[in-house]
Design a protein around this motif. Structure first.
Motif, PDB file in Angstrom:
ATOM      1  N   ASP A  29       0.859  -1.181   0.000  1.00  0.00           N
ATOM      2  CA  ASP A  29       0.000   0.000   0.000  1.00  0.00           C
ATOM      3  C   ASP A  29       0.897   1.234   0.000  1.00  0.00           C
ATOM      4  N   SER A  42       0.321   4.256  -0.094  1.00  0.00           N
ATOM      5  CA  SER A  42      -0.148   5.434   0.620  1.00  0.00           C
ATOM      6  C   SER A  42       0.349   5.471   2.064  1.00  0.00           C
ATOM      7  N   LYS A  43       0.894   4.348   2.537  1.00  0.00           N
ATOM      8  CA  LYS A  43       1.359   4.264   3.923  1.00  0.00           C
ATOM      9  C   LYS A  43       2.847   4.616   4.036  1.00  0.00           C
ATOM     10  N   THR A  44       3.253   4.914   5.252  1.00  0.00           N
ATOM     11  CA  THR A  44       4.652   5.220   5.556  1.00  0.00           C
ATOM     12  C   THR A  44       5.304   3.978   6.150  1.00  0.00           C
ATOM     13  N   TYR A  45       6.538   3.704   5.742  1.00  0.00           N
ATOM     14  CA  TYR A  45       7.250   2.516   6.209  1.00  0.00           C
ATOM     15  C   TYR A  45       8.691   2.871   6.594  1.00  0.00           C
ATOM     16  N   THR A  93       8.774   7.780   3.805  1.00  0.00           N
ATOM     17  CA  THR A  93       9.298   6.450   4.113  1.00  0.00           C
ATOM     18  C   THR A  93      10.817   6.514   4.232  1.00  0.00           C
ATOM     19  N   ILE A 128       5.244   2.269  13.113  1.00  0.00           N
ATOM     20  CA  ILE A 128       5.330   2.205  11.657  1.00  0.00           C
ATOM     21  C   ILE A 128       5.818   0.820  11.233  1.00  0.00           C
ATOM     22  N   GLU A 155       4.373  -5.594  11.164  1.00  0.00           N
ATOM     23  CA  GLU A 155       3.649  -4.596  11.944  1.00  0.00           C
ATOM     24  C   GLU A 155       4.317  -4.374  13.308  1.00  0.00           C
TER      25      GLU A 155
END
Length: 243
Positions: free
Chosen positions: A69, A71-74, A146, A179, A216
Motif C-alpha cells: 500500500d 499510501s502508507k509510511t514505512y 518512508t 510504523i 507490523e
C-alpha cells in the motif's frame, strides 16, 4: 583477463551513472530546492538509476511477497552488499523515500545533492551525529516520508559477503512511531557488483530483489526492539539461505 574486463565494466558503469546524473541535473536541482518537491526528486532518482544501470547491462528483477500500500509510511530495512542496493530500492518503492547513509556521501559528486536535501547523512562513530540523524528521520516519518535504513550499517568486508548483526536504531524508531518495517533481501547484487566494484569489478546481469511483507509494530513496546531486530534479521537470513 576476466578481472580486467570486469574492472573496465565498472568504469563504464560509473561513467553511465555520471552521464545520466548530469543529463538529469537541471531537473534534480529544481526538485531539490523545496521539500515539497522531494517526491519528484525521487522519481528522477528512479529514472536515473534505471537508465544508468540499463546502459551497463544491469537490470532488476523485483518480487513482492504481497502488494504494498503505497499510501502508507514505512521503514525499509534491506541487507547491504552493493551500491546497486540503493538503486534497487529506489526503483522498487514508489512512495516518497529518504535514505540514511554515511556522512562521507555529502562529499560525493553525484550523492552530495541528495544528502544535502532529501537524504540524511550520519556519522555512526559520533553519538551526537547519530542522535541528530535519527531525530531527522523521526521528523521525516511524521511528515509521511518512508525511511530507508540499512540495518547492518555498512557493507561487510568479507567476500563473499555475509549478513552481519543489525543495529537497533531503525527498530526502535519503528516501534516509537508504530510504523511497519519492510525487510528487503538483495540475493545476488554482490555477484554483479560487490561494494563499489573497485576490488573485483562488475558485470552485466540481473539483480534479484525480494520485498517481504510488512512487519507490523503497532502492538510492540520499546522493550521489544531487540526481538523485532532479530525477527527481521531472521527473515532476511532465511531468504538468503534459500535463494
Amino acid at each position: 583477463m576476466k578481472l580486467i574486463l570486469k574492472r573496465v565494466h565498472t568504469q563504464f558503469y560509473r561513467y553511465s551513472v555520471g552521464f545520466f546524473y548530469f543529463a538529469l541535473w537541471p531537473f534534480l536541482y529544481y526538485f531539490s530546492r523545496k521539500p515539497s518537491r522531494y517526491k519528484n526528486m525521487n522519481k528522477m532518482r528512479r529514472i536515473w538509476g534505471f537508465l544508468s544501470s540499463l546502459l551497463a547491462g544491469i537490470t532488476y528483477h523485483i518480487e513482492f511477497e504481497q502488494r504494498i500500500d503505497w499510501s502508507k509510511t514505512y521503514i525499509i530495512c534491506p541487507n547491504h552488499t552493493s551500491n546497486l542496493d540503493i538503486t534497487a530500492v529506489s526503483i522498487a518503492f514508489k512512495n516518497n523515500i529518504s535514505f540514511m547513509g554515511k556522512d562521507e556521501l555529502l562529499k560525493g559528486v553525484v550523492t552530495g545533492l541528495f544528502f544535502r536535501t532529501v537524504d540524511i547523512p550520519v556519522n555512526r562513530d559520533s553519538k551526537m551525529s547519530s542522535f541528530r540523524a535519527f531525530k531527522a528521520a523521526s521528523d521525516r516519518l511524521q511528515a509521511g516520508t518512508t525511511m530507508v535504513i540499512f540495518p547492518e550499517g555498512t557493507i561487510s568486508d568479507i567476500y563473499p559477503p555475509q549478513l552481519i548483526a543489525f543495529k537497533n536504531g531503525p527498530f526502535r524508531l519503528a516501534i516509537e512511531h508504530k510504523i511497519p518495517i519492510i525487510p528487503v533481501t538483495s540475493t545476488n547484487t554482490w555477484e554483479i557488483l560487490w561494494d563499489d566494484g573497485r576490488k573485483y569489478g562488475s558485470k552485466p546481469g540481473v539483480c534479484n530483489i525480494f520485498v517481504h511483507k510488512p512487519v507490523e509494530t503497532a502492538h510492540l513496546t520499546p522493550d521489544d526492539s531487540d526481538m523485532l531486530r532479530d525477527m527481521v534479521h531472521g527473515i532476511i537470513k532465511q531468504k538468503l539461505e534459500s535463494a
